[in-house]
Design an enzyme around this catalytic site. Structure first.
Site, PDB file in Angstrom:
ATOM      1  N   HIS A 122     -45.459  -6.052  31.805  1.00 26.63           N
ATOM      2  CA  HIS A 122     -45.624  -7.244  32.628  1.00 26.63           C
ATOM      3  C   HIS A 122     -44.360  -8.046  32.875  1.00 26.63           C
ATOM      4  O   HIS A 122     -44.381  -9.274  32.945  1.00 26.63           O
ATOM      5  CB  HIS A 122     -46.711  -8.164  32.052  1.00 26.63           C
ATOM      6  CG  HIS A 122     -47.491  -8.886  33.116  1.00 26.63           C
ATOM      7  ND1 HIS A 122     -47.070 -10.074  33.658  1.00 26.63           N
ATOM      8  CD2 HIS A 122     -48.644  -8.580  33.758  1.00 26.63           C
ATOM      9  CE1 HIS A 122     -47.943 -10.465  34.571  1.00 26.63           C
ATOM     10  NE2 HIS A 122     -48.913  -9.569  34.658  1.00 26.63           N
ATOM     11  N   ASP A 177     -56.850  -7.326  36.016  1.00 30.94           N
ATOM     12  CA  ASP A 177     -55.432  -7.127  35.679  1.00 30.94           C
ATOM     13  C   ASP A 177     -55.155  -7.496  34.221  1.00 30.94           C
ATOM     14  O   ASP A 177     -55.921  -8.218  33.590  1.00 30.94           O
ATOM     15  CB  ASP A 177     -54.550  -8.042  36.543  1.00 30.94           C
ATOM     16  CG  ASP A 177     -54.446  -7.539  37.971  1.00 30.94           C
ATOM     17  OD1 ASP A 177     -55.206  -6.631  38.350  1.00 30.94           O
ATOM     18  OD2 ASP A 177     -53.598  -8.084  38.708  1.00 30.94           O
ATOM     19  N   ASP A 178     -54.021  -7.025  33.738  1.00 28.79           N
ATOM     20  CA  ASP A 178     -53.394  -7.451  32.465  1.00 28.79           C
ATOM     21  C   ASP A 178     -54.020  -6.874  31.198  1.00 28.79           C
ATOM     22  O   ASP A 178     -53.521  -7.105  30.109  1.00 28.79           O
ATOM     23  CB  ASP A 178     -53.348  -8.985  32.318  1.00 28.79           C
ATOM     24  CG  ASP A 178     -52.521  -9.646  33.410  1.00 28.79           C
ATOM     25  OD1 ASP A 178     -51.855  -8.908  34.157  1.00 28.79           O
ATOM     26  OD2 ASP A 178     -52.562 -10.875  33.522  1.00 28.79           O
ATOM     27  N   TYR A 234     -47.451 -10.475  38.902  1.00 25.32           N
ATOM     28  CA  TYR A 234     -47.360 -11.759  39.602  1.00 25.32           C
ATOM     29  C   TYR A 234     -47.557 -11.595  41.111  1.00 25.32           C
ATOM     30  O   TYR A 234     -47.157 -12.451  41.889  1.00 25.32           O
ATOM     31  CB  TYR A 234     -46.008 -12.447  39.316  1.00 25.32           C
ATOM     32  CG  TYR A 234     -45.741 -12.632  37.834  1.00 25.32           C
ATOM     33  CD1 TYR A 234     -46.429 -13.591  37.104  1.00 25.32           C
ATOM     34  CD2 TYR A 234     -44.834 -11.823  37.161  1.00 25.32           C
ATOM     35  CE1 TYR A 234     -46.217 -13.746  35.738  1.00 25.32           C
ATOM     36  CE2 TYR A 234     -44.619 -11.969  35.792  1.00 25.32           C
ATOM     37  CZ  TYR A 234     -45.310 -12.936  35.094  1.00 25.32           C
ATOM     38  OH  TYR A 234     -45.089 -13.080  33.761  1.00 25.32           O
ATOM     39  N   HIS A 273     -59.134 -11.110  35.530  1.00 23.08           N
ATOM     40  CA  HIS A 273     -58.308 -10.650  34.403  1.00 23.08           C
ATOM     41  C   HIS A 273     -59.216 -10.412  33.198  1.00 23.08           C
ATOM     42  O   HIS A 273     -59.959 -11.323  32.814  1.00 23.08           O
ATOM     43  CB  HIS A 273     -57.244 -11.701  34.062  1.00 23.08           C
ATOM     44  CG  HIS A 273     -56.287 -11.941  35.197  1.00 23.08           C
ATOM     45  ND1 HIS A 273     -56.612 -12.745  36.262  1.00 23.08           N
ATOM     46  CD2 HIS A 273     -55.044 -11.452  35.442  1.00 23.08           C
ATOM     47  CE1 HIS A 273     -55.599 -12.748  37.123  1.00 23.08           C
ATOM     48  NE2 HIS A 273     -54.635 -11.976  36.648  1.00 23.08           N
ATOM     49  N   HIS A 302     -50.225  -1.439  36.208  1.00 28.44           N
ATOM     50  CA  HIS A 302     -49.783  -2.829  36.401  1.00 28.44           C
ATOM     51  C   HIS A 302     -48.484  -3.067  35.618  1.00 28.44           C
ATOM     52  O   HIS A 302     -48.275  -4.129  35.061  1.00 28.44           O
ATOM     53  CB  HIS A 302     -50.905  -3.770  35.938  1.00 28.44           C
ATOM     54  CG  HIS A 302     -50.713  -5.218  36.307  1.00 28.44           C
ATOM     55  ND1 HIS A 302     -50.330  -5.643  37.547  1.00 28.44           N
ATOM     56  CD2 HIS A 302     -50.875  -6.359  35.573  1.00 28.44           C
ATOM     57  CE1 HIS A 302     -50.256  -6.969  37.567  1.00 28.44           C
ATOM     58  NE2 HIS A 302     -50.566  -7.420  36.376  1.00 28.44           N
TER      59      HIS A 302
HETATM   60 ZN    ZN Z   1     -50.673  -9.524  35.815  1.00 20.09          ZN
END
Ligand code: ZN
Length: 419
Positions: free
Chosen positions: A291, A237-238, A328, A378, A287
């Site tokens: 964010h 993720d991210d 989250y 991540h 995603h």
């Molecule tokens: Zn995230």
């Protein structure tokens, strides 16, 4: 004589900024703390003067938040700070940066928005003001602004702001100039941030034609999957980030693939990295765009967060995203009913975002991994990259097949059919 020559050669790079090679990275700070949620993205351009100013802005904004949090007590709903960026280089020379801050807290009636721009001449190593780039017809702009925002414009404030044109926030392309006004700067708060773009083709400064980046055409490669082997799906993720390419190289080494749940705001700046991600047989998921915590957004804002990401991926990579992972890990019924994509969570959290230690991440992952699991990691931390150097060989040794989320689902369907 020789010594002098050496000395001169040594000095050349100091005086000649002309051939300086710089690589852009996007710095990411994503934190889920006890007192706040933080998501900050900003470019690190390699131009020291510019990077220092950007960093100052980020540091001051964070300090203000810390102060604010100290003065108030929160129980459930946490304050959230989100700083997003836009980065474009015009004419292979002028960095145009917009930083947009969004801050929300249960104690505020409305979120706070703040916009900041930087226009930097890489060749001259200096910031540019509006008067450096073109002749601006202020009278016409003011008239347009009054016309377009009749219901909220504050004439006195508008006049005051235009008395100091060099303080105006702006960016430009080779075709136009955009001005930005913060809430309450020239209008009442209900109009939010005001953007005003006007065509401009005559600049004082030389602007080279920018060559357009070609969109890649993504062709999925089918690989042989075994429904008998123990199988896990790795997810990141991210990202993307400066570590993503290294992670993919490592996955390739161990014949592994993963699903990368990416943020739309970084897609254009990491075009090459993402092309490599796809060409190596990996999968992309959505995603959100920058964010924000999605369960708190209006359905229109939520739609933007998702569609902007899908669109930029389609436009720059020719790839259709089908999977979605909420920020989250927060879902709600309204989120689910507003999303037209398959929502993918996880069942093994390596806690790499918290541990930040390759050995500990490796141990936690190895302890929890079992056949059929979806693993959360991540790709924005160096320690995550390092932990994979331990984890991948071990999993291979144990006979695991490491695949994307879609491949794992395919295998699970096959297994169900057999039973
Ligand atoms: Zn995230």
């Amino acid at each position: 004589m020789k010594k002098w020559l050496l000395f001169l050669i040594f000095l050349i790079p100091l005086f000649c900024g002309c051939n300086k090679k710089t690589e852009l990275t996007i710095e990411a700070v994503i934190e889920q703390n006890k007192t706040d949620l933080i998501s900050i993205h900003y470019p690190k351009t390699g131009f020291e003067k510019l990077d220092r100013e950007i960093k100052n802005y980020i540091t001051n904004t964070r300090l203000n938040l810390k102060q604010y949090i100290k003065e108030n007590v929160y129980i459930e709903d946490l304050p959230e700070l989100n700083i997003d960026y836009e980065y474009k280089v015009v004419g292979n020379r002028y960095s145009n940066i917009v930083l947009t801050t969004f801050f929300t807290s249960p104690l505020l009636a409305h979120p706070i928005h703040d916009i900041k721009t930087f226009v930097f001449d890489q060749k001259e190593n200096k910031f540019l003001q509006l008067s450096d780039i073109a002749t601006i017809h202020m009278g016409k702009i003011k008239m347009d602004l009054v016309k377009q925002h009749q219901d909220c414009i504050l004439i006195d404030d508008l006049e005051k702001v235009f008395q100091k044109p060099n303080n105006l926030k702006f960016t430009f392309t080779d075709q136009s100039i955009t001005l930005y006004f913060n809430p309450y700067e020239i209008a009442s708060g209900n109009c939010g941030i005001i953007k005003y773009e006007f065509p401009n083709k005559e600049f004082y400064i030389p602007i080279e034609k920018t060559t357009l980046q070609k969109a890649s055409l993504y062709k999925p490669n089918k690989k042989e999957l075994s429904s008998k082997k123990p199988t896990i799906a790795l997810t990141f993720d991210d990202g993307p980030s400066k570590y993503t390419k290294e992670i993919v190289k490592l996955l390739n080494e161990y014949d592994a693939n993963a699903t990368f749940f990416i943020l739309g705001n970084k897609v254009e700046n990491y075009h090459d990295t993402l092309t490599f991600v796809l060409e190596s047989g990996n999968e992309l998921g959505n995603h959100s765009y920058n964010h924000k915590k999605l369960t708190k957004l209006s359905s229109k804002e939520l739609h933007n967060q998702i569609e902007m990401t899908n669109e930029v991926v389609k436009k720059t990579l020719g790839y259709d995203i089908r999977l979605f992972r909420p920020t989250y890990g927060a879902t709600s019924n309204s989120l689910k009913s507003n999303i037209n994509m398959e929502i993918v969570l996880w069942n093994v959290d390596t806690e790499d975002w918290k541990l930040r230690n390759s050995k500990k991440i490796y141990e936690k992952a190895l302890h929890d991994i079992k056949d059929g699991k979806i693993i959360l990691m991540h790709d924005i931390y160096k320690s995550t990259l390092e932990s994979l150097k331990l984890l991948l060989p071990e999993l291979k040794k144990q006979g695991y097949q490491i695949v994307t989320v879609s491949e794992l689902k395919e295998i699970q369907t096959k297994r169900n059919e057999k039973n």
